[in-house]
Design an enzyme around this catalytic site. Structure first.
Site, PDB file in Angstrom:
ATOM      1  N   CYS A   1       4.968 -27.330 -55.391  1.00  0.00           N
ATOM      2  CA  CYS A   1       3.571 -26.958 -55.494  1.00  0.00           C
ATOM      3  C   CYS A   1       2.822 -27.367 -54.231  1.00  0.00           C
ATOM      4  O   CYS A   1       3.403 -27.850 -53.266  1.00  0.00           O
ATOM      5  CB  CYS A   1       2.929 -27.655 -56.702  1.00  0.00           C
ATOM      6  SG  CYS A   1       3.859 -27.472 -58.221  1.00  0.00           S
TER       7      CYS A   1
ATOM      8  N   ASP B   1       9.110 -31.556 -65.542  1.00  0.00           N
ATOM      9  CA  ASP B   1       9.605 -32.787 -64.918  1.00  0.00           C
ATOM     10  C   ASP B   1       8.459 -33.686 -64.470  1.00  0.00           C
ATOM     11  O   ASP B   1       8.558 -34.910 -64.511  1.00  0.00           O
ATOM     12  CB  ASP B   1      10.524 -32.456 -63.738  1.00  0.00           C
ATOM     13  CG  ASP B   1       9.834 -31.582 -62.699  1.00  0.00           C
ATOM     14  OD1 ASP B   1       9.172 -30.608 -63.085  1.00  0.00           O
ATOM     15  OD2 ASP B   1       9.962 -31.870 -61.497  1.00  0.00           O
TER      16      ASP B   1
ATOM     17  N   ILE C   1      21.825 -16.431 -42.706  1.00  0.00           N
ATOM     18  CA  ILE C   1      21.183 -15.877 -41.511  1.00  0.00           C
ATOM     19  C   ILE C   1      22.263 -15.512 -40.502  1.00  0.00           C
ATOM     20  O   ILE C   1      23.191 -16.292 -40.266  1.00  0.00           O
ATOM     21  CB  ILE C   1      20.219 -16.897 -40.881  1.00  0.00           C
ATOM     22  CG1 ILE C   1      19.040 -17.186 -41.818  1.00  0.00           C
ATOM     23  CG2 ILE C   1      19.707 -16.408 -39.523  1.00  0.00           C
ATOM     24  CD1 ILE C   1      18.162 -18.340 -41.357  1.00  0.00           C
TER      25      ILE C   1
END
EC number: 6.3.5.4
Length: 639
Positions: free
Chosen positions: A2, A103, A296
């Protein structure tokens, strides 16, 4: 995963002011948490807490900030806390209630039970901001290695914090201004631990907490270290290696298993290196369904290892997503956007490549991947670690000019601290020398009084290096500087979360890390083979060619390797390094800078050419940062 932000100013209690300021700070963190937004105001205290959520665990029950029923405690969490089910069950048995099943919900009951010692019970990658209204105390906590970012600015009238510096710069009390000393450090690639590119904004150090206590009308701020990457003062050089091989295997399996826990699909980053191949090999065994692998590929054989990654994907039955990148993707608008997200300069366009990769991950409807960062730091994988212990064994190849110096350098501060000057900082000392002729008079004057190389040494705790083995010292000093300031920021969190994607570095699980420090150096690197103990632990997971392979440089091809890339860089130079902008930023002399660039394009020595590329990247980005954050220029769209 977040974004968290907020501020505390006891003298400002106007509700409209609080909401307006917090909204602006949350707006620039939308990319970190597009799924939900939350806020909590303690209006009479002048305190605001904000959160933008990327839902991965507890999809329907993870709203933040989290509060106690009485409203006296509130917390915001960025990151992942593993073992939360076990901890939640144990807390419930002792009548400590968790609000929800995410969590993050374990943090408040852990605090109520253990106070500041709660941190010892947290496992994972996290940044936590907790407010205790009963004690009028604010606590900022950062995980052990600094996987998750957390920044703050202390002013006379309060404190402002955020997951990214850009949120702090949105607060009305903070003026965005580049720091000249930090500019010098960015030129040499090595930031002073705890610093940022901006005046007055600091980074909370890994394994530290910041405790802010109200005392009347003022706030008292204290920093405490709660964990460190600590090596023992001696090792048993005659120890049997087999128990260590098994110990690494057991702990790494557990770390990967913990990071597969999620209420969304979890993929893996896969390069051609031992680290990510070990991760995907273990994840394949632990997970019922096939693993999604993201790789990549570069348009230069010298820098591309996607062929080995492809073979590993085939070996494990993974579904591989291959992203091929050329100069079109590595420069121009994507380069500028990556700079804005990084909030500091980077020496190689690998950061831009990582930005593209996280965008591809989200396009494939994945929000989380497990990565291999941290393995080199734990098991002695980088060539400069081996050089510090065993001496030179080659000329460096493509490492030369970038992460290995072609000559041996010493610096008095590092000699005093370590007894030697670590090889990892020596190439950056040479990069700084390349800058000196083009610096403005103000920065030239600054360097007469300010020693950037010595300042980095002064930030290292001498008690943690003195009396230690040379390999331990090299690994420790790198981990306290470049791991956090480079690999986990512009090479990790910042590029991943730019596209709302969470990375989980299993090697940096603290159970793995604490065990790794006990492994004798001659088992970490054995008979000249770096990461020997990891290779043996993963011998049945890795293909033979990878098991026997030397460390490969995971970098994007520098501009000098291709005339098309060179033209793409020159286009950015023409746009960003105009005489007026160079003069406005004030770090360089325009005429000398242009002459340097002209000469750089003619350089034929590969080592010097790589170093020149680094100089141009840093110069460009310092001017981009000024334009983006000080001038407020809009970001370009990326196709």
């Amino acid at each position: 995963m977040c974004g968290i932000t907020g501020f505390w100013n006891p003298s400002r209690t106007n509700e409209r002011e609080l909401r307006f300021s917090l909204d602006r700070m949350l707006d620039v963190l939308d990319h970190r948490g597009p799924d939900e937004r939350g806020s909590r105001f303690f209006q009479e205290r002048g305190l605001a807490m904000g959160h933008t959520r990327l839902s991965i665990i507890g999809l329907a029950c993870g709203h933040q900030p989290i509060e106690t029923d009485d409203g006296d405690y509130a917390v915001t969490v960025n990151g992942e806390l593993y073992d939360y089910k076990r901890i939640r069950t144990a807390l419930a048995c002792e009548d400590y209630k968790c609000d929800g099943k995410s969590d993050s919900a374990i943090t408040l009951p852990l605090y109520l039970k253990h106070d500041l010692a709660m941190v010892d019970h947290l496992r994972g990658e996290f940044a936590v901001v907790l407010y205790d209204d009963r004690k009028e105390r604010l606590i900022l906590i950062r995980d052990r290695f600094g996987v998750k970012p957390l920044y703050y600015a202390v002013k006379d009238n309060g404190i402002v914090w955020g997951s990214e510096v850009k949120s702090i710069l949105q607060h009305p009390d903070i003026e965005p201004r580049l720091c000249p000393k930090a500019a010098v450090h960015q030129m040499m690639q090595v930031m002073v631990p705890g610093s940022t590119a901006f005046e007055g904004v600091d980074a909370l150090l890994p394994g530290h907490m910041l405790v802010v206590q109200r005392n009347g009308d003022s706030l008292e701020v204290q920093t405490k270290r709660w964990w460190d990457f600590e090596f023992p003062e001696s090792h048993d050089e005659n120890a049997d290696p087999e128990p260590f091989v098994q110990g690494v295997q057991d702990r790494l399996i557990d770390a990967v298993a913990a990071r597969l826990e999620a209420d969304v699909s979890v993929g893996c980053y896969l390069s051609g290196g031992i680290d990510s191949c070990s991760i995907i090999g273990l994840a394949t065994t632990l997970q019922q369904s096939p693993v999604k692998a993201f790789t990549i590929a570069f348009d230069s054989d010298e820098y591309d290892e996607s062929n080995i990654a492809k073979r590993m994907a085939e070996r494990t039955g993974a579904e591989q997503e291959l992203l091929r990148l050329t100069e079109k993707e590595l420069y121009g608008p994507a380069f500028e956007r990556a700079t804005w997200h990084a909030e500091r300069t980077f020496y190689n366009t690998l950061a831009v490549a990582k930005w593209h990769m996280s965008r591809r991950v989200r396009a494939c409807n994945y929000k989380a991947v497990i990565t291999g960062e941290g393995s080199d730091e734990l098991f002695g994988g980088y060539p400069f670690f081996k050089r510090d212990w065993l001496g030179r064994d080659d000329e460096g190849g493509i490492f030369a000019g970038a992460i290995l110096a072609e000559e041996d350098l010493q610096h008095s501060a590092w000699q005093d601290l370590c007894g030697f000057t670590p090889s990892w900082i020596q190439p950056w000392m040479l990069v700084l020398k390349r800058f000196e002729p083009i610096l403005s008079s103000s920065l030239t004057d600054l360097l007469r009084e300010y020693d950037p190389v010595g300042e980095v040494a002064n930030a290292i705790d001498p008690a943690q290096v003195r009396g230690r083995h040379r390999l331990d010292v090299s690994q420790y000093t790198w981990s306290k500087t470049m791991l956090e300031g480079q690999i986990l920021t512009w090479g990790g969190d910042r590029m991943d979360m730019a596209n709302s994607m969470e990375a989980r570095p299993a090697f940096l699980d603290h159970h793995v890390a604490e065990y790794a420090t006990t492994i004798p150096p001659n088992i970490r690197i054995r008979n000249g083979v770096e990461k020997w103990v990891l290779r043996e632990a993963m011998v049945n997971v890795l293909p033979r060619e990878l098991y026997e392979r030397k460390k490969f440089a995971f970098m994007a091809p520098p501009a000098h390797t291709d005339p098309v890339k060179r033209a793409a860089v020159q286009e950015m130079i023409d746009h960003w390094l105009t005489p007026s902008r160079v003069d406005s930023v004030g770090f360089f002399q325009h005429d000398k800078l242009m002459q340097f660039i002209d000469d750089a394009w003619k350089e034929t020595d590969g080592t010097i050419a790589r170093r020149n590329d680094i100089v141009m990247n840093h110069v460009l980005q310092l001017h981009m940062l000024h334009g983006q954050y000080v001038e407020g220029l809009p970001l370009p769209a990326v196709d």
